[in-house]
Design an enzyme around this catalytic site. Sequence first.
Site, short mmCIF file in Angstrom:
data_model
loop_
_atom_site.label_atom_id
_atom_site.label_comp_id
_atom_site.label_asym_id
_atom_site.label_seq_id
_atom_site.Cartn_x
_atom_site.Cartn_y
_atom_site.Cartn_z
N CYS A 100 -5.36 0.25 -16.76
CA CYS A 100 -4.90 -0.79 -15.85
C CYS A 100 -4.45 -0.24 -14.50
O CYS A 100 -4.12 -1.01 -13.61
CB CYS A 100 -3.75 -1.57 -16.48
SG CYS A 100 -2.30 -0.57 -16.86
N GLN A 101 -4.44 1.07 -14.31
CA GLN A 101 -3.95 1.62 -13.04
C GLN A 101 -4.68 1.06 -11.83
O GLN A 101 -4.07 0.86 -10.78
CB GLN A 101 -4.05 3.15 -13.04
CG GLN A 101 -3.11 3.83 -14.00
CD GLN A 101 -3.78 4.08 -15.34
OE1 GLN A 101 -4.73 3.41 -15.70
NE2 GLN A 101 -3.28 5.05 -16.08
#
Length: 427
Positions: A100-101
């Site tokens: 999800c970065q």
Amino acid sequence: MVEQSKDPLVDRTSVELFAGGGGLAMAVERAGFRPLLFNEFAKRACETLVANNAERHELGLTPPIPRPGERPPLIEGDVSKLDFEYLKGRVDVLAGGPPCQPFSLGGVAKGDEDDRNGFPHLFKAIRQMEPRAVICENVRGLLRPSFKPYFDYITRELALPFEERKEGGNWQEHDEVLRHMLETTTVDEHERYDVRHYPVNAADYGVPQIRNRVILIAFRRDVGVDWDRFEDLVRPQFTEARLYESMADGTYWERHPEVPRGVRDQVMARLPQRPQPLVVTAAEQLQPWRTLRDAIKGIDGQRPLPPVKKLDRKEYNIDGFTDHIGWPDARIYPGHTPNELDRPAKTVKAGVHGVPGGESVMLLDDGNHRYMTVRETARVMTFPDDWALAGPRGEKMRQLGNAVPVLLGQVFANAVATVLDEAGRSK
């Protein structure tokens, strides 16, 4: 990893990609899905999965398909190097949280241009396995206005995963193709998924933590699930207003008689002046948000955690609890205020540079503050006390910060199991 909670005569199966420390995998297995495969890249997270009964297999070789009761295979390494063709037609649920970065408010926010974007690998796995359902959890940053066009593209790609992007093409060009197909083309229902997304706060699902996320759910169209039934099953059952009511009527404090009178008065003074009573139907039976104090005392049958001792690396097991030792030098400063005991904890984060300070510090009843222990943090993520976490303290906290709270995942996994079973019986 865990005992399946559903009818053992129904053999439901699952695959978990981007498995991390096992939160979503645990939730899916608790819902009665037998894991056929885990995949994870991070070394310490893989050690955690192995410590909780997964069996490591070499990247590049096809692992055996486990029989009921056998240890699920774990392949450690780059998901792009996996071939899932051997699982075609065998998987009920594909679950995972693609890295999800690229979309996090706290990360570098480069969106789909970030090499860590895991969605293309998720879609490849769908094409090769053809699962009946997909569960995908990610950060709310996907819904930011600047990323919303790309999020909409993701949902269209999930709806038509067999329509691959041309090599060298960009996502905008591919999105135009998908839009046109969804509007004008009849697609084989076996290759078409119906997709919906749910912005959620984990506190609304019994997790003692404020954690805003988005959950994507997809069902293969030929399965024929009842979406209305699904949405009834995933309605939130906990609410902030009920917490205020329970404090005002005293039932919260009856659970915590050890709280000093002065602390109780301070908490009550911060409540809304006249909290409006909720008007709900008897069927809703909404419950109060759970607090950090609830988590430490124990929810769903857990034993209370013992008092925290000072750092002693040799004293690893304290009264039967692991990872419950103090950590020195906790600080609070502007922008990093501590957790309050009588609220849900703040979001547990992993962070680009490790666990942020304020999110892992708690304010005590005596006015002092300290770091939360790993075990307290695991409870805030609704991990069971016997779930082993591998690595040094920072790595354990990172795994928890990247995980899906087990109770949140379980609500959605249970709902998926129910509507899949009902769809199967109706045919």
